[in-house]
Design a protein around this motif. Structure first.
Motif, PDB file in Angstrom:
ATOM      1  N   ASP A 188       0.810  -1.218   0.000  1.00  0.00           N
ATOM      2  CA  ASP A 188       0.000   0.000   0.000  1.00  0.00           C
ATOM      3  C   ASP A 188       0.849   1.277   0.000  1.00  0.00           C
ATOM      4  O   ASP A 188       0.297   2.377   0.117  1.00  0.00           O
ATOM      5  N   ALA A 189       2.154   1.120  -0.127  1.00  0.00           N
ATOM      6  CA  ALA A 189       3.033   2.303  -0.177  1.00  0.00           C
ATOM      7  C   ALA A 189       3.002   2.910  -1.582  1.00  0.00           C
ATOM      8  O   ALA A 189       2.737   2.207  -2.564  1.00  0.00           O
ATOM      9  N   PRO A 190       3.257   4.235  -1.719  1.00  0.00           N
ATOM     10  CA  PRO A 190       3.269   4.857  -3.057  1.00  0.00           C
ATOM     11  C   PRO A 190       4.551   4.592  -3.821  1.00  0.00           C
ATOM     12  O   PRO A 190       4.770   5.190  -4.871  1.00  0.00           O
ATOM     13  N   PHE A 191       5.398   3.731  -3.315  1.00  0.00           N
ATOM     14  CA  PHE A 191       6.673   3.416  -3.968  1.00  0.00           C
ATOM     15  C   PHE A 191       6.885   1.913  -3.923  1.00  0.00           C
ATOM     16  O   PHE A 191       6.294   1.204  -3.102  1.00  0.00           O
ATOM     17  N   ALA A 192       7.729   1.437  -4.820  1.00  0.00           N
ATOM     18  CA  ALA A 192       8.066   0.009  -4.834  1.00  0.00           C
ATOM     19  C   ALA A 192       9.007  -0.300  -3.681  1.00  0.00           C
ATOM     20  O   ALA A 192       9.877   0.502  -3.334  1.00  0.00           O
ATOM     21  N   GLN A 193       8.836  -1.468  -3.095  1.00  0.00           N
ATOM     22  CA  GLN A 193       9.712  -1.880  -2.019  1.00  0.00           C
ATOM     23  C   GLN A 193      10.064  -3.356  -2.178  1.00  0.00           C
ATOM     24  O   GLN A 193       9.364  -4.103  -2.875  1.00  0.00           O
ATOM     25  N   PRO A 194      11.178  -3.772  -1.596  1.00  0.00           N
ATOM     26  CA  PRO A 194      11.597  -5.161  -1.781  1.00  0.00           C
ATOM     27  C   PRO A 194      10.594  -6.128  -1.153  1.00  0.00           C
ATOM     28  O   PRO A 194       9.872  -5.797  -0.211  1.00  0.00           O
ATOM     29  N   TYR A 195      10.581  -7.318  -1.718  1.00  0.00           N
ATOM     30  CA  TYR A 195       9.704  -8.349  -1.159  1.00  0.00           C
ATOM     31  C   TYR A 195      10.152  -8.648   0.271  1.00  0.00           C
ATOM     32  O   TYR A 195      11.350  -8.742   0.554  1.00  0.00           O
ATOM     33  N   PRO A 196       9.210  -8.786   1.187  1.00  0.00           N
ATOM     34  CA  PRO A 196       9.593  -8.930   2.594  1.00  0.00           C
ATOM     35  C   PRO A 196       9.959 -10.374   2.941  1.00  0.00           C
ATOM     36  O   PRO A 196       9.648 -11.324   2.214  1.00  0.00           O
ATOM     37  N   VAL A 197      10.628 -10.489   4.081  1.00  0.00           N
ATOM     38  CA  VAL A 197      10.807 -11.792   4.707  1.00  0.00           C
ATOM     39  C   VAL A 197       9.528 -12.088   5.487  1.00  0.00           C
ATOM     40  O   VAL A 197       9.124 -11.309   6.349  1.00  0.00           O
ATOM     41  N   VAL A 198       8.881 -13.195   5.164  1.00  0.00           N
ATOM     42  CA  VAL A 198       7.590 -13.542   5.763  1.00  0.00           C
ATOM     43  C   VAL A 198       7.833 -14.539   6.893  1.00  0.00           C
ATOM     44  O   VAL A 198       8.521 -15.560   6.707  1.00  0.00           O
ATOM     45  N   SER A 199       7.302 -14.236   8.051  1.00  0.00           N
ATOM     46  CA  SER A 199       7.411 -15.144   9.196  1.00  0.00           C
ATOM     47  C   SER A 199       6.026 -15.684   9.550  1.00  0.00           C
ATOM     48  O   SER A 199       5.039 -14.954   9.524  1.00  0.00           O
ATOM     49  N   LEU A 200       5.968 -17.000   9.854  1.00  0.00           N
ATOM     50  CA  LEU A 200       4.716 -17.664  10.236  1.00  0.00           C
ATOM     51  C   LEU A 200       4.905 -18.261  11.626  1.00  0.00           C
ATOM     52  O   LEU A 200       5.874 -18.996  11.870  1.00  0.00           O
ATOM     53  N   ILE A 201       4.007 -17.933  12.523  1.00  0.00           N
ATOM     54  CA  ILE A 201       4.074 -18.429  13.907  1.00  0.00           C
ATOM     55  C   ILE A 201       2.794 -19.210  14.192  1.00  0.00           C
ATOM     56  O   ILE A 201       1.679 -18.687  14.027  1.00  0.00           O
ATOM     57  N   LEU A 202       2.946 -20.486  14.620  1.00  0.00           N
ATOM     58  CA  LEU A 202       1.819 -21.308  15.056  1.00  0.00           C
ATOM     59  C   LEU A 202       1.809 -21.331  16.574  1.00  0.00           C
ATOM     60  O   LEU A 202       2.869 -21.497  17.202  1.00  0.00           O
ATOM     61  N   ALA A 203       0.652 -21.124  17.172  1.00  0.00           N
ATOM     62  CA  ALA A 203       0.541 -21.038  18.630  1.00  0.00           C
ATOM     63  C   ALA A 203      -0.582 -21.939  19.115  1.00  0.00           C
ATOM     64  O   ALA A 203      -1.534 -22.260  18.373  1.00  0.00           O
ATOM     65  N   ASP A 204      -0.465 -22.330  20.394  1.00  0.00           N
ATOM     66  CA  ASP A 204      -1.512 -23.166  20.999  1.00  0.00           C
ATOM     67  C   ASP A 204      -2.579 -22.291  21.621  1.00  0.00           C
ATOM     68  O   ASP A 204      -2.576 -21.057  21.463  1.00  0.00           O
ATOM     69  N   ALA A 205      -3.449 -22.899  22.386  1.00  0.00           N
ATOM     70  CA  ALA A 205      -4.568 -22.153  22.967  1.00  0.00           C
ATOM     71  C   ALA A 205      -4.108 -21.149  24.000  1.00  0.00           C
ATOM     72  O   ALA A 205      -4.796 -20.146  24.256  1.00  0.00           O
ATOM     73  N   ASP A 206      -2.951 -21.381  24.613  1.00  0.00           N
ATOM     74  CA  ASP A 206      -2.434 -20.442  25.624  1.00  0.00           C
ATOM     75  C   ASP A 206      -1.564 -19.350  25.005  1.00  0.00           C
ATOM     76  O   ASP A 206      -1.017 -18.514  25.723  1.00  0.00           O
ATOM     77  N   GLY A 207      -1.409 -19.363  23.712  1.00  0.00           N
ATOM     78  CA  GLY A 207      -0.596 -18.347  23.057  1.00  0.00           C
ATOM     79  C   GLY A 207       0.872 -18.688  22.977  1.00  0.00           C
ATOM     80  O   GLY A 207       1.677 -17.849  22.550  1.00  0.00           O
ATOM     81  N   HIS A 208       1.249 -19.883  23.372  1.00  0.00           N
ATOM     82  CA  HIS A 208       2.646 -20.291  23.287  1.00  0.00           C
ATOM     83  C   HIS A 208       2.984 -20.746  21.868  1.00  0.00           C
ATOM     84  O   HIS A 208       2.146 -21.363  21.187  1.00  0.00           O
ATOM     85  N   ARG A 209       4.192 -20.445  21.451  1.00  0.00           N
ATOM     86  CA  ARG A 209       4.606 -20.822  20.112  1.00  0.00           C
ATOM     87  C   ARG A 209       4.781 -22.332  20.017  1.00  0.00           C
ATOM     88  O   ARG A 209       5.447 -22.955  20.836  1.00  0.00           O
ATOM     89  N   VAL A 210       4.204 -22.884  18.978  1.00  0.00           N
ATOM     90  CA  VAL A 210       4.352 -24.316  18.714  1.00  0.00           C
ATOM     91  C   VAL A 210       5.331 -24.542  17.573  1.00  0.00           C
ATOM     92  O   VAL A 210       6.157 -25.465  17.612  1.00  0.00           O
ATOM     93  N   ALA A 211       5.260 -23.700  16.552  1.00  0.00           N
ATOM     94  CA  ALA A 211       6.163 -23.806  15.400  1.00  0.00           C
ATOM     95  C   ALA A 211       6.332 -22.415  14.789  1.00  0.00           C
ATOM     96  O   ALA A 211       5.478 -21.540  14.949  1.00  0.00           O
ATOM     97  N   MET A 212       7.465 -22.261  14.095  1.00  0.00           N
ATOM     98  CA  MET A 212       7.746 -20.978  13.453  1.00  0.00           C
ATOM     99  C   MET A 212       8.515 -21.245  12.168  1.00  0.00           C
ATOM    100  O   MET A 212       9.365 -22.122  12.107  1.00  0.00           O
TER     101      MET A 212
END
Length: 258
Positions: A188-212
């Motif tokens: 949504d920026a008015p200029f081109a920008q590099p493709y980002p590094v995408v991070s994925l975080i999986l969490a349990d019901a308590d909000g603790h990280r299960v996988a990343m």
């Protein structure tokens, strides 16, 4: 000096050269009377009103002059008053013609200072290039200038203007025990920008990280030309991530951009 006509009482202003022409004898310019100006010669006029200038008494003895202002040297003969011509002399500057002094050229210094100022401005602009390109006004002008010159602006990263517009999680269709997570990222920026590094975080019901999982642009995009050009303003990119299925422990997932 001043003198007065004895007939019409007209007062005239005159100098020593006029008196010397006829040793004091002058003719009145008003009544044409010939009179001796020495009789009423005065350095200053009396306060007005007045009718007659005071007369000068004639002395039988010649006055003695004491206030000397110049005396010629004895070895230099005085020039006779009847000398027909004055001694000729040649001004020194008639033969000593010097070349006109040339003014120092200032334009090389001005050009050098202007060039140094431009180099300094270019260095500052390069150091602050991210801010200049990200600025709406300056960035628009720079993009227009680069479009005319055929140049390319450096890519500026601003992850705050990257938004996740779609995402989906489903079982991997061909790999047992794996998940396939897809997402769509929009710039949504008015200029081109590099493709980002995408991070994925999986969490349990308590909000603790299960996988990343962290994916660099080359891992979810195999088009080198697109990586070099960056994510254009308003453009979207699809991201596909494969992770091991953590089972029932993972109940939530979160995307992030770096």
């Amino acid at each position: 000096m001043y003198a007065q006509c004895p007939d019409c009482r007209t007062v005239f202003s005159l100098d020593a050269s006029v008196l010397a022409q006829a040793r004091g004898a002058v003719i009145c310019g008003n009544c044409e009377t010939l009179f001796d100006a020495l009789d009423t010669l005065s350095e200053q006029l009396p306060p007005e009103p007045f009718r007659l200038l005071p007369g000068n008494a004639r002395s039988e003895e010649a006055p003695r002059l004491e206030l000397a202002v110049y005396r010629p040297r004895e070895d230099v003969p005085a020039i006779a008053e009847t000398a027909p011509a004055s001694p000729a002399f040649t001004p020194r500057f008639a033969h000593d013609r010097r070349a006109p002094r040339q003014r120092p050229r200032r334009w090389p210094w001005v050009a050098t200072c202007a060039l140094l100022a431009l180099l300094l401005a270019a260095q500052v602009a390069w150091a602050k290039r991210d801010l200049l390109v990200a600025d709406p006004t300056t960035g628009a002008w720079l993009r227009q200038a680069c479009a005319s010159l055929g140049c390319r602006l450096p890519l500026v990263r601003d992850v705050h203007q990257l938004h996740l517009v779609a995402r989906d999680v489903q079982a991997h269709p061909s790999v047992p025990g794996a998940l396939m997570i897809s997402a769509t990222v929009r710039n949504d920026a008015p200029f081109a920008q590099p493709y980002p590094v995408v991070s994925l975080i999986l969490a349990d019901a308590d909000g603790h990280r299960v996988a990343m999982r962290r994916l660099h642009p080359s891992e979810y995009l195999d088009d080198n030309a697109a990586l070099h050009a960056g994510l254009a303003p308003g453009a979207s990119a699809a991201v596909l991530i494969e992770v091991a299925d953590p089972g029932n422990r993972a109940v939530a997932f979160e995307f992030g951009f770096e």
